[in-house]
Design a protein around this motif. Structure first.
Motif, PDB file in Angstrom:
ATOM      1  N   TRP A 133      -7.898   9.350   1.682  1.00 56.06           N
ATOM      2  CA  TRP A 133      -9.077   8.506   1.536  1.00 56.06           C
ATOM      3  C   TRP A 133     -10.186   9.208   0.764  1.00 56.06           C
ATOM      4  CZ3 TRP A 133     -10.863   3.758   1.560  1.00 56.06           C
ATOM      5  CH2 TRP A 133     -12.254   3.570   1.587  1.00 56.06           C
ATOM      6  N   ALA A 178      -9.454   9.368  -2.833  1.00 52.15           N
ATOM      7  CA  ALA A 178      -9.710   8.064  -3.445  1.00 52.15           C
ATOM      8  C   ALA A 178     -11.194   7.887  -3.739  1.00 52.15           C
ATOM      9  CB  ALA A 178      -9.218   6.943  -2.535  1.00 52.15           C
ATOM     10  N   ASP A 212       1.285   7.347  -5.717  1.00 50.41           N
ATOM     11  CA  ASP A 212       0.740   6.051  -5.313  1.00 50.41           C
ATOM     12  C   ASP A 212       0.812   5.957  -3.795  1.00 50.41           C
ATOM     13  OD1 ASP A 212      -0.220   3.468  -5.278  1.00 50.41           O
ATOM     14  OD2 ASP A 212       1.720   2.558  -5.729  1.00 50.41           O
ATOM     15  N   GLY A 249      -2.247   5.521  -1.817  1.00 55.83           N
ATOM     16  CA  GLY A 249      -3.569   5.107  -1.360  1.00 55.83           C
ATOM     17  C   GLY A 249      -4.682   5.731  -2.178  1.00 55.83           C
ATOM     18  N   THR A 303      -6.766   3.309  -4.322  1.00 54.11           N
ATOM     19  CA  THR A 303      -7.373   2.151  -3.658  1.00 54.11           C
ATOM     20  C   THR A 303      -8.676   1.722  -4.309  1.00 54.11           C
ATOM     21  OG1 THR A 303      -6.397   2.726  -1.509  1.00 54.11           O
ATOM     22  CG2 THR A 303      -8.327   1.293  -1.485  1.00 54.11           C
ATOM     23  N   GLU A 341      -9.946  -1.185  -7.652  1.00 53.02           N
ATOM     24  CA  GLU A 341     -10.967  -2.206  -7.441  1.00 53.02           C
ATOM     25  C   GLU A 341     -12.138  -2.032  -8.399  1.00 53.02           C
ATOM     26  OE1 GLU A 341     -12.154  -2.037  -3.390  1.00 53.02           O
ATOM     27  OE2 GLU A 341     -10.191  -2.585  -2.597  1.00 53.02           O
ATOM     28  N   GLU A 374       0.027  -3.458  -9.008  1.00 50.63           N
ATOM     29  CA  GLU A 374      -0.372  -3.338  -7.614  1.00 50.63           C
ATOM     30  C   GLU A 374      -0.284  -1.876  -7.196  1.00 50.63           C
ATOM     31  OE1 GLU A 374       2.333  -5.768  -5.475  1.00 50.63           O
ATOM     32  OE2 GLU A 374       1.555  -7.673  -6.234  1.00 50.63           O
ATOM     33  N   GLU A 382      -0.721   0.969  -3.696  1.00 48.17           N
ATOM     34  CA  GLU A 382      -0.841   1.129  -2.258  1.00 48.17           C
ATOM     35  C   GLU A 382      -2.322   1.222  -1.891  1.00 48.17           C
ATOM     36  OE1 GLU A 382       1.445   1.196   0.203  1.00 48.17           O
ATOM     37  OE2 GLU A 382       2.964   0.637  -1.291  1.00 48.17           O
ATOM     38  N   LYS A 383      -2.731   0.509  -0.850  1.00 52.15           N
ATOM     39  CA  LYS A 383      -4.149   0.458  -0.504  1.00 52.15           C
ATOM     40  C   LYS A 383      -4.396   0.919   0.928  1.00 52.15           C
ATOM     41  CE  LYS A 383      -5.403  -3.275  -3.695  1.00 52.15           C
ATOM     42  NZ  LYS A 383      -6.001  -4.635  -3.822  1.00 52.15           N
TER      43      LYS A 383
END
Length: 295
Positions: A65, A68, A113, A115, A118, A122, A178, A180-181
């Motif tokens: 996280w 990211a 890939d 997360g 993420t 966006e 797409e 991974e989120k």
């Protein structure tokens, strides 16, 4: 004339997405050993014309996280064509995809890939994603190594992209647009309350940074000098509640005073003037940390 204009526009578009020899590294490796230096050595072995920069190598171990978030905090300030290599890879050697994401802004991200993409997906949008062909895009004689893809795959592929040794299409096969989120609380305003997340700390000072942007906050009709009611949760557990004054600068209050303000990203934040709010109140960050703000 129309054909020449079309050609010119296409050329500009391609130039915006072309690599610019800038390579930016991020990892959770730290700098106590030779891991980061090894990645840079691999990159320089591809081309000595690459301009190498460090985003950070102090991502907490395995904290996808935070990796990211640091990308989303920083990438927008680099020019289109910059190649980012981000390695926070607790699943190294498993079935997670190794990819290169090309954003609509023209930036490249070389990473597992898992997360890590993420927030970038966006924020900057997905133009195209390709899976790294680890037969063609892997450091020579590294097939028996399974635990250092940062050196053997990501640094090598990133350097080849940044130096124009390969095109984006030569990275490997195209994947669906797409990623991974990691699930997190996005800022929303409902019934007089703004709910948001605490994605990160201003780690040097212990300030608590939220993802509540100034536009969303304006729904409260609060001005500097007013008090703001704040509740902070870790999952479903409430760990803090208080009323803090909204200020423009820390110098508006006495040393040691808890305040709220807007940080350099123009997001709502909480601090202690010349103190550490995180340590004082045991508030931390991540996808599970949430905040509610009201008048």
């Amino acid at each position: 004339m129309k054909l020449r204009l079309l050609f010119f526009l296409c050329a500009l578009t391609f130039q915006g997405f072309s690599q610019n020899n800038v390579l930016v590294f991020q990892s959770d490796f730290g700098t106590k050993d030779g891991a980061v230096s090894a990645m840079k050595g691999v990159a320089m072995g591809v081309s000595t014309d690459i301009k190498i920069f460090d985003l950070t190598h102090e991502i907490p171990a395995y904290n996808i996280w935070e990796a990211a978030y640091r990308l989303s905090q920083t990438a927008q300030y680099y020019p289109a064509g910059t190649v980012f290599v981000s390695v926070c890879d607790p699943g190294v050697g498993t079935s997670r995809h190794s990819v290169v994401l090309l954003t609509k802004s023209g930036h490249y991200f070389v990473t597992p890939d898992n997360g890590t993409l993420t927030l970038i997906a966006e924020q900057l949008g997905i133009q195209e994603i390709r899976e790294i062909d680890e037969v063609k895009n892997r450091r020579a004689n590294s097939n028996e190594s399974y635990t250092f893809h940062g050196r053997d795959v990501y640094a090598f592929t990133g350097a080849r992209l940044a130096s124009k040794k390969i095109t984006f299409e030569e990275v490997g096969p195209k994947l669906p647009n797409e990623v991974e989120k990691i699930a997190y609380q996005k800022p929303v305003f409902e019934k007089g309350i703004i709910k948001g997340g605490i994605p990160i700390l201003d780690i040097q000072y212990g300030n608590v940074w939220t993802n509540i942007d100034k536009k969303t906050f304006s729904n409260l009709d609060v001005k500097p000098g007013d008090l703001v009611k704040i509740q902070i949760f870790n999952g479903t557990e409430k760990v803090y509640e208080g009323q803090l004054q909204l200020v423009n600068t820390f110098g508006q209050v006495a040393v040691g005073t808890d305040v709220c303000y807007f940080n350099s990203l123009l997001n709502f934040a909480i601090a202690v003037n010349q103190g550490n709010f995180s340590q004082k109140h045991k508030i931390y960050s991540g996808a599970d940390w949430k905040i509610s703000v009201s008048k």
